[in-house]
Design an enzyme around this catalytic site. Structure first.
Site, PDB file in Angstrom:
ATOM      1  N   GLU A   8      55.481 -13.001  16.726  1.00  0.00           N
ATOM      2  CA  GLU A   8      55.901 -13.056  18.135  1.00  0.00           C
ATOM      3  C   GLU A   8      54.901 -13.763  19.037  1.00  0.00           C
ATOM      4  OE1 GLU A   8      55.128  -8.347  19.206  1.00  0.00           O
ATOM      5  OE2 GLU A   8      56.500  -9.461  20.468  1.00  0.00           O
ATOM      6  N   LYS A  19      59.498  -7.726  28.019  1.00  0.00           N
ATOM      7  CA  LYS A  19      58.802  -6.456  27.752  1.00  0.00           C
ATOM      8  C   LYS A  19      59.803  -5.325  27.547  1.00  0.00           C
ATOM      9  CE  LYS A  19      55.176  -3.897  27.276  1.00  0.00           C
ATOM     10  NZ  LYS A  19      54.553  -3.987  25.940  1.00  0.00           N
ATOM     11  N   ASN A  55      43.112   9.992  39.266  1.00  0.00           N
ATOM     12  CA  ASN A  55      43.548   9.222  38.107  1.00  0.00           C
ATOM     13  C   ASN A  55      43.114  10.013  36.882  1.00  0.00           C
ATOM     14  OD1 ASN A  55      44.056   7.290  36.176  1.00  0.00           O
ATOM     15  ND2 ASN A  55      42.470   5.869  36.853  1.00  0.00           N
ATOM     16  N   GLY A  56      44.020  10.230  35.911  1.00  0.00           N
ATOM     17  CA  GLY A  56      43.646  10.981  34.713  1.00  0.00           C
ATOM     18  C   GLY A  56      44.548  12.183  34.519  1.00  0.00           C
ATOM     19  N   LYS A  90      53.788  -8.800  14.880  1.00  0.00           N
ATOM     20  CA  LYS A  90      52.830  -9.225  15.912  1.00  0.00           C
ATOM     21  C   LYS A  90      52.468 -10.690  15.704  1.00  0.00           C
ATOM     22  CE  LYS A  90      53.037  -6.714  17.961  1.00  0.00           C
ATOM     23  NZ  LYS A  90      53.530  -5.485  18.552  1.00  0.00           N
ATOM     24  N   ARG A  95      48.316  -3.099  37.351  1.00  0.00           N
ATOM     25  CA  ARG A  95      48.127  -1.981  36.424  1.00  0.00           C
ATOM     26  C   ARG A  95      49.433  -1.245  36.161  1.00  0.00           C
ATOM     27  NH1 ARG A  95      42.561   0.126  36.630  1.00  0.00           N
ATOM     28  NH2 ARG A  95      43.317   2.238  36.407  1.00  0.00           N
ATOM     29  N   TRP A 127      51.013   6.137  38.344  1.00  0.00           N
ATOM     30  CA  TRP A 127      51.763   5.945  37.094  1.00  0.00           C
ATOM     31  C   TRP A 127      51.994   7.358  36.582  1.00  0.00           C
ATOM     32  CZ3 TRP A 127      54.146   2.581  33.903  1.00  0.00           C
ATOM     33  CH2 TRP A 127      54.253   2.908  32.571  1.00  0.00           C
ATOM     34  N   CYS A 148      47.100   5.072  36.759  1.00  0.00           N
ATOM     35  CA  CYS A 148      47.007   5.130  38.226  1.00  0.00           C
ATOM     36  C   CYS A 148      45.847   4.268  38.725  1.00  0.00           C
ATOM     37  CB  CYS A 148      46.751   6.561  38.678  1.00  0.00           C
ATOM     38  SG  CYS A 148      47.984   7.715  38.102  1.00  0.00           S
ATOM     39  N   GLU A 154      54.602  -4.349  10.830  1.00  0.00           N
ATOM     40  CA  GLU A 154      54.107  -4.501  12.206  1.00  0.00           C
ATOM     41  C   GLU A 154      53.141  -5.691  12.307  1.00  0.00           C
ATOM     42  OE1 GLU A 154      54.939  -3.575  14.994  1.00  0.00           O
ATOM     43  OE2 GLU A 154      53.200  -3.880  16.278  1.00  0.00           O
ATOM     44  N   HIS A 168      60.699  -9.248  -6.131  1.00  0.00           N
ATOM     45  CA  HIS A 168      62.167  -9.254  -6.141  1.00  0.00           C
ATOM     46  C   HIS A 168      62.733 -10.365  -5.262  1.00  0.00           C
ATOM     47  CE1 HIS A 168      62.161  -5.630  -8.518  1.00  0.00           C
ATOM     48  NE2 HIS A 168      61.289  -5.096  -7.661  1.00  0.00           N
TER      49      HIS A 168
HETATM   50  C1  F6R Z   1      56.896  -6.022  19.882  1.00  0.00           C
HETATM   51  C2  F6R Z   1      57.546  -5.210  20.889  1.00  0.00           C
HETATM   52  C3  F6R Z   1      58.976  -4.879  20.720  1.00  0.00           C
HETATM   53  C4  F6R Z   1      59.265  -3.455  21.217  1.00  0.00           C
HETATM   54  C5  F6R Z   1      60.767  -3.170  21.199  1.00  0.00           C
HETATM   55  C6  F6R Z   1      61.075  -1.743  21.600  1.00  0.00           C
HETATM   56  O1  F6R Z   1      55.558  -6.246  20.179  1.00  0.00           O
HETATM   57  O2  F6R Z   1      56.947  -4.832  21.851  1.00  0.00           O
HETATM   58  O3  F6R Z   1      59.387  -5.025  19.390  1.00  0.00           O
HETATM   59  O4  F6R Z   1      58.593  -2.561  20.398  1.00  0.00           O
HETATM   60  O5  F6R Z   1      61.423  -4.047  22.072  1.00  0.00           O
HETATM   61  O6  F6R Z   1      60.575  -1.466  22.862  1.00  0.00           O
HETATM   62  P1  F6R Z   1      60.438   0.003  23.391  1.00  0.00           P
HETATM   63  O7  F6R Z   1      59.363   0.675  22.615  1.00  0.00           O
HETATM   64  O8  F6R Z   1      60.109  -0.146  24.841  1.00  0.00           O
HETATM   65  O9  F6R Z   1      61.762   0.680  23.170  1.00  0.00           O
END
Ligand code: F6R
Length: 604
Positions: free
Chosen positions: A485, A599, A108-109, A482, A36, A82, A2, A478, A501
């Site tokens: 990407e 996103k 907020n919180g 990261k 935000r 939020w 928020c 992971e 393997h």
């Molecule tokens: C990688 C990333 C994606 C998401 C994936 C699932 O950094 O952000 O691999 O993890 O698209 O997204 P959510 O968690 O929103 O279902």
């Protein structure tokens, strides 16, 4: 997360009483806080009465409701919400008021004891309009006002009753001041020529002033037309330094960080504190997730998720299995509810930060239609996943703006680790202590990481490989995700035993291998894998809690603190996040918006 804003115009020749048009300042400030993330917004302006406008949806919705009116006043507050308690709606939007509408509050919180307070206030005859935790505050204030307290005392008494994290601001009918305080939630004051501002973040008032005072926990601020007064809990005046902010507005949204990704990596201690808050019983040291009280131990668990959330699911599946509940993590896009054993004793957990990922929401829908019990572990209140499941657990990270998930991955793991203790019934003292220590341990990695020393040497490598065993394996996956990407470099993660393997054929002196080696499990086997890649002349970077054990095997060592074994992967991942970020930054990549990625992936 928020956003809060407050403003009182200064006494000037054109407004000798400090009575100006506050609305424009508040709306401009709220639009500067939009970055935000929010789902609803509102403002309250005080003169002889308090006028509140609030709307679900975009700020433009709110603006449309107030544009016809020019509200003059002495003091105003505003909020972008939020959701944490109650879905996005007009009623749940802030500001919230007491029964008479004579006090308005933004917050907020999270208020941990709001249920008890709400019961107490309801029993005393107060009527609530929203499902928020925030609304207890104006009603608490009202109680003290009715008992004859003045507005400042009533505000302080209400704050005294709150447990949790909060930044709170309030205005009162007939009062020309904004009252505010904070506890573990940011609040900053702006000292401008046109008036006095407060906000959860500097960008909200940077157009008006660059002179700021950072309020500290348990300090109280009173803003009025003649100035700002800061006091401590005991009402003693406090002289706080005024600082000059040197950010431009673009930088300010990122709180001075170059990218949202780096900001969000650095927000992990706070995100995890939020995730844990109110879920660890201080008396018994046990974990309790109130919203899941009616969830029993299932016969088996399926976790469905994509990308980073899938990696959190792999980690969680292992935790459940270690607690003797059969559990499997599935790529949501590969989940076929008619081809797996599933019945009403099966719990299907959709792990999705956005709550909107089409593959995950689809898998949950299928599981539901086969009679399974479903649970969403998500960050977005009121998102599709939470609406389609029997139960919801929020990870409370606050909005994540960078496309690459960082703080939400940490919070997902923490939430799922807590869930595993409640479903398996296994919660050791070491686990609880490890959980409590986690935010500070992450902070120590952020403060001391030596990733920068590594990045320069390997930035032009052909590819990067990440290996780990057991709980280290999902982190290896992971770390590679990261890296690929945001750097656009070839990066692969493997369970370390799989190297020989096939993938070993790719290993050369131009492919650094990042090995997650914990002194607590599989150490000898991991060191064997490290030797395999060293024999192919690959540079080795180890992420380890056990530097003495690995120092003879590694070209570089990225250290993490020792903790309960469940949390080692969470700490190791922070180093991998920094490694990917620093490499991408050196390559000049578009870090917050990598090419071809979104996103929220809302197509199957
Ligand atoms: C990688 C990333 C994606 C998401 C994936 C699932 O950094 O952000 O691999 O993890 O698209 O997204 P959510 O968690 O929103 O279902």
């Amino acid at each position: 997360m928020c956003g809060i804003i407050g403003y009182t115009p200064a006494q000037t020749e054109s407004q000798p009483n400090g009575n100006g048009n506050i609305l424009d300042v508040l709306l401009d400030g709220l639009s500067d806080l939009e970055y935000r993330g929010y789902d609803s917004a509102g403002v309250a302006i005080a003169n002889s009465s308090v006028t509140v406008h609030k709307r679900n949806g975009e700020l433009s919705e709110l603006e449309a409701t107030v544009s016809e009116e020019s509200v003059g006043g002495y003091a105003g507050i505003g909020h972008t919400r939020w959701s944490t308690h109650g879905p996005p709606s007009d009623e749940n939007a802030h500001p919230h008021t007491d029964c008479n509408g004579s006090v308005a509050v933004v917050h907020n919180g999270i208020i941990e004891n709001y249920r008890e307070l709400r019961e107490e206030l309801t029993a005393a005859g107060h009527e609530f309009d929203s499902q928020t935790d925030t609304e207890v505050i104006p009603h608490l204030i009202e109680t003290s006002l009715e008992q004859g307290a003045n507005v400042e005392t009533a505000f302080r008494r209400a704050i005294d009753r709150l447990e949790g994290s909060f930044a709170v601001a309030a205005v009162f009918s007939g009062s020309e001041a904004v009252y505010a305080t904070r506890n573990q939630s940011p609040l900053v004051l702006g000292i401008g020529e046109d008036g006095y501002h407060l906000a959860s973040d500097v960008p909200a008032f940077l157009d008006h002033t660059d002179q700021v005072v950072y309020l500290q926990d348990e300090q109280f601020a009173k803003l009025c037309s003649s100035g700002v007064e800061i006091t401590d809990k005991g009402r003693t005046l406090v002289d706080m330094p005024v600082k000059t902010v040197e950010w431009d507005p673009e930088e300010a949204g990122k709180s001075g960080y170059d990218h949202y990704m780096l900001k969000e990596i650095n927000e992990q201690p706070r995100a995890i504190r939020n995730c844990i808050r109110g879920r660890v019983d201080e008396m018994t040291g046990s974990i309790s997730i109130k919203e899941l009280d009616d969830l029993d131990r299932p016969e088996r668990i399926h976790l469905v998720a994509c990308g980073t959330s899938y990696h959190a699911s792999l980690y969680a599946a292992r935790l459940f299995r270690d607690g003797d509940i059969p559990a499997t993590a599935f790529y949501a896009s590969e989940y076929d509810a008619s081809a797996v054993p599933i019945n009403e004793e099966t719990l299907v957990i959709g792990v999705t930060q956005s709550g909107e990922t089409a593959d995950t929401v689809g898998a949950l829908r299928d599981a539901n239609s086969k009679g399974a019990e479903t649970l969403a572990v998500t960050n977005v209140v009121g998102g599709s996943a939470s609406r389609k499941t029997d139960h919801v657990m929020y990870i409370r990270s606050g909005p994540e703006i960078s496309v690459a998930a960082t703080k939400t991955f940490a919070s997902q793991q923490v939430a799922l680790a807590m869930l595993s203790t409640t479903l398996t019934g296994e919660c050791s003292h070491e686990f609880v202590e490890g959980l409590r220590a986690l935010p500070d341990q992450i902070q120590s990695i952020l403060d001391s990481s030596r990733v920068r020393e590594v990045v320069g040497t390997y930035v032009n490598s052909d590819a990067y490989f990440f290996i780990g065993r057991g709980y280290g394996a999902p982190v290896a996956l992971e770390g590679a995700l990261k890296m690929k990407e945001i750097t656009y470099k070839h990066a692969e993660g493997f369970p370390a035993g799989e190297l020989k393997h096939g993938p070993l054929a790719l290993v050369t002196d131009r492919t650094p291998v990042v090995a997650i080696v914990s002194g607590k499990s599989n150490t000898e086997k991991m060191l064997g894998n490290v030797k395999e890649v060293e024999a192919r002349e690959a540079p080795v970077i180890t992420v380890t809690d056990s530097p003495d054990t690995v120092e003879n095997y590694a070209d570089h060592l990225l250290q993490i603190p020792e903790t309960a074994w469940q949390f080692t992967p969470i700490l190791a991942n922070v180093q991998l996040q920094l490694l990917a970020y620093r490499t991408a930054n050196q390559l000049g990549r578009s870090i917050d918006k990598p090419r071809n990625l979104a996103k929220s992936v809302t197509v199957e």
